[in-house]
Design an enzyme around this catalytic site. Sequence first.
Site, PDB file in Angstrom:
ATOM      1  N   SER A 101       0.815  -1.217   0.000  1.00  0.00           N
ATOM      2  CA  SER A 101       0.000   0.000   0.000  1.00  0.00           C
ATOM      3  C   SER A 101       0.845   1.262   0.000  1.00  0.00           C
ATOM      4  CB  SER A 101      -0.935   0.025   1.223  1.00  0.00           C
ATOM      5  OG  SER A 101      -0.272   0.494   2.374  1.00  0.00           O
ATOM      6  N   VAL A 102       0.169   2.374  -0.247  1.00  0.00           N
ATOM      7  CA  VAL A 102       0.769   3.706  -0.201  1.00  0.00           C
ATOM      8  C   VAL A 102       1.299   4.019   1.195  1.00  0.00           C
ATOM      9  CG1 VAL A 102      -1.406   4.887   0.351  1.00  0.00           C
ATOM     10  CG2 VAL A 102       0.386   6.122  -0.899  1.00  0.00           C
ATOM     11  N   LYS A 103       0.783   3.353   2.219  1.00  0.00           N
ATOM     12  CA  LYS A 103       1.161   3.656   3.598  1.00  0.00           C
ATOM     13  C   LYS A 103       2.600   3.281   3.920  1.00  0.00           C
ATOM     14  CE  LYS A 103      -2.843   5.331   4.925  1.00  0.00           C
ATOM     15  NZ  LYS A 103      -3.008   6.732   5.363  1.00  0.00           N
ATOM     16  N   ASP A 104       3.249   2.501   3.050  1.00  0.00           N
ATOM     17  CA  ASP A 104       4.675   2.224   3.269  1.00  0.00           C
ATOM     18  C   ASP A 104       5.472   3.519   3.347  1.00  0.00           C
ATOM     19  OD1 ASP A 104       4.134  -0.467   3.166  1.00  0.00           O
ATOM     20  OD2 ASP A 104       5.414  -0.887   1.432  1.00  0.00           O
ATOM     21  N   ALA A 118       4.772   5.116   6.809  1.00  0.00           N
ATOM     22  CA  ALA A 118       5.253   4.349   7.952  1.00  0.00           C
ATOM     23  C   ALA A 118       6.746   4.541   8.177  1.00  0.00           C
ATOM     24  CB  ALA A 118       4.935   2.869   7.755  1.00  0.00           C
TER      25      ALA A 118
END
Length: 343
Positions: A59-62, A65
């Site tokens: 996901s884009v959340k890498d 994070a």
Amino acid sequence: MTGAEVRSVLASGTVLGRTILDSIGETPLLELPRLASAIGLPSGTRLLAKAEQLNPGGSVKDRLALTLIEDAERSGLEPGGTVVEATSGNTGISLAQAAAVRGYRLIVVASTKVSQEKIRILRALGAQVHVTPNVPHGNPNHYTEVAKRLAAATPGAVYLDQFHSTANVRVHEEHTGPELLEQARQLAGRLDAFVCGVGTGGTFVGVATYLRRASPRTKVVLADPSGSVLAGGGQFRSYLVEGIGDDAPPPLFDPALVDESVVISDRDSFRFALLAARTEGLLIGGSSGNHLAAAAEVALRLPAGSVVGTIFPDTGRNYLSKFFDPEWCAANGLAGLHEDGGR
């Protein structure tokens, strides 16, 4: 790619990394001509999507994070320490990936709305997972409130708080936005519209802020699930799409960046995700389907030959037990969604 070209790329070091975290970002921008044809977009109109589901954590959340962890380290996070976060799943997975590499203990809190695939991935990566009821903001059992209490009760723990972190906007203004615009210019010469939903607001605000500065003619469009209040208020109603929309505007969201809003139903969000799988071979999540449905609507409104870009936030592998399952669809008021192949 020829053997010589492969050797050249390997020699350059661009595909090498010390850890999985080195492969975050620089995702491809994909053109979707078969899907565009299937939904009847005018000839010459181009539909583009930045494939953030190809980040190693799915996901884009890498992107966020790793930035949250690095900011916490600069602020005094001790080696082997504990980090706590509230998540709809993807930020937690990305944090679990980063925590495993960097040697931290991770506690995540998610609601019952989050798919079992995400919960299982979190646990597989070593995260301690607390699941709360799916309740509105202000309720003491809301997942953000529970995360705050857990962080306060855990000695030395750092609450990362993606919902208020300026890093959440910064990483997309400095990286995702510039990547997207440069890729669109290389592929199509320009970007007429950018379509994106809001979860925490980081991706939308970061990319939109960059586009306002670097490509002011690009129209910024908010994609919102039917039932969310972000596209124009009204009464909140529960909906099935995960990760975007809310019962109240998130702290990072700036409505002044929105030129236009498009509201998309659960059925159309999931229908477009199925279409992406069956016309382009792309397994994407429901929020990506929401973005894609909204981008298609925008593309139909604009003059023929326009270039519309969006983002695929996460992989469809997180939802195989949900909208990719015809029985789940039937049980959730979406009977028949699979019968026509999503068309």
